[in-house]
Design an enzyme around this catalytic site. Structure first.
Site, mmCIF file in Angstrom:
data_model
loop_
_atom_site.group_PDB
_atom_site.id
_atom_site.type_symbol
_atom_site.label_atom_id
_atom_site.label_comp_id
_atom_site.label_asym_id
_atom_site.label_seq_id
_atom_site.Cartn_x
_atom_site.Cartn_y
_atom_site.Cartn_z
ATOM 1 N N ASP A 73 18.877 84.814 117.414
ATOM 2 C CA ASP A 73 20.026 83.972 117.083
ATOM 3 C C ASP A 73 21.342 84.744 117.133
ATOM 4 O OD1 ASP A 73 18.345 81.853 116.792
ATOM 5 O OD2 ASP A 73 18.519 81.681 114.617
ATOM 6 N N ASP A 148 29.521 80.633 110.343
ATOM 7 C CA ASP A 148 30.274 80.591 109.099
ATOM 8 C C ASP A 148 31.481 81.523 109.125
ATOM 9 O OD1 ASP A 148 29.077 83.188 108.753
ATOM 10 O OD2 ASP A 148 27.377 82.271 107.731
ATOM 11 N N ALA A 189 21.756 79.804 107.471
ATOM 12 C CA ALA A 189 21.948 81.258 107.550
ATOM 13 C C ALA A 189 22.335 81.795 106.162
ATOM 14 C CB ALA A 189 23.001 81.583 108.611
#
Length: 292
Positions: A73, A148, A189
């Protein structure tokens, strides 16, 4: 099966052991489908895979109509931020444990990638964040994030004090170790490990998660993603902000971090029958203890 894609970029986590052989096999497979292959420059130079044309990341966005990302990822996050403005769709091949956004196991590449390249796939589009740091009203830093934007205290410092506004309305003053503003993609996450909820990718929202708040009533909250979030640094030392754990900027008192929805969205292609809930089950082990 003939590929519906003309020019495919290949990007890999070049630090991983054995990556060159994996990439070479995938490159040959793509060529057999009738598509041209280019290898991202850093991937090619660090693996020695120089038998194909090389492109930098911006070139991938300009010239390719599909990008195949091999790794995890983290590798996908980096590429997704860079190519989103070009609208290039991404396919994630996971080498190792299943990822949330790299969901095709490397051992199933031929069975899965062939139909995807022939046009048999599920497509989803995910929102991104864009953020700015303002000092005395002037932008001193800006970046994009798929997961984020995180405001953090210094490693040896105490708590930070933050003033939060949403859509221009004062929301809260909080003392905490930090604050996470996460997209639905990022909700699985860092935000999840800090106690935040999981947001389905189709939900048009952000999750705002305090990290170790001083007041236990400071809880995670889900906000509409058309609202700008402004976080002012009121107190604390050595505070920083990062975007997908990549870009850092040192902050001082009075600095404001503004976060809003990016105009660009990331396009992911998945195998036919792909399920977000199946990914959650596998990644979060939600089916453990059932079925004997």
């Amino acid at each position: 099966m003939k590929s519906r894609f003309r020019h495919v970029a290949l990007i890999g986590k070049y630090q991983a052991q054995g990556m060159r052989g994996v990439l070479e096999d995938i490159a040959q497979f793509i060529c057999r489908q009738g598509a041209e292959v280019s290898v991202e420059h850093d991937t090619a130079m660090n693996t020695g895979l120089t038998g194909h044309p090389m492109l930098d990341v911006d070139g991938v966005g300009r010239e390719c109509d599909l990008a195949v990302v091999v790794g995890g990822d983290g590798t996908m996050l980096h590429i997704a931020r860079e190519v989103a403005r070009h609208g290039v769709p991404l396919v994630g091949i996971n080498q190792g444990r299943l990822g949330f956004i790299t969901d095709i196991p490397v051992g199933e590449v031929r069975e899965v990638l062939g139909p995807v390249m022939a046009g048999d796939f599920e497509e989803e589009r995910r929102s991104m964040l864009e953020g700015q740091v303002l000092r005395d009203g002037r932008v001193i830093f800006e970046a994009f994030a798929l997961n984020d934007v995180v405001v953090n205290r210094g490693a040896t410092a105490g708590m930070v004090e933050l003033r939060i506004e949403v859509a221009g309305d004062f929301m809260a003053n909080i003392r905490c170790d930090g604050l996470i503003v996460a997209s639905p993609t990022g909700s699985t996450a860092y935000a999840l490990s800090a106690g935040g909820p999981i947001l389905h990718p189709d939900i048009a929202g952000w999750v705002l998660v305090p990290i170790a708040p001083h007041t236990l009533s400071n809880r995670p909250i889900v906000l509409p993603d058309d609202s700008e979030v402004a976080v002012e640094i009121v107190g604390g030392r050595d505070t920083s902000v990062n975007f997908d754990m990549q870009s850092l900027a040192s902050l001082i008192h009075g600095d404001v971090v503004r976060v809003r929805r990016s105009a660009h969205r990331v396009r992911f292609l998945h195998p036919r029958g792909w399920s977000y809930y199946a990914t959650l089950r596998k990644k979060l082990h939600w089916n453990e203890g059932l079925g004997g």
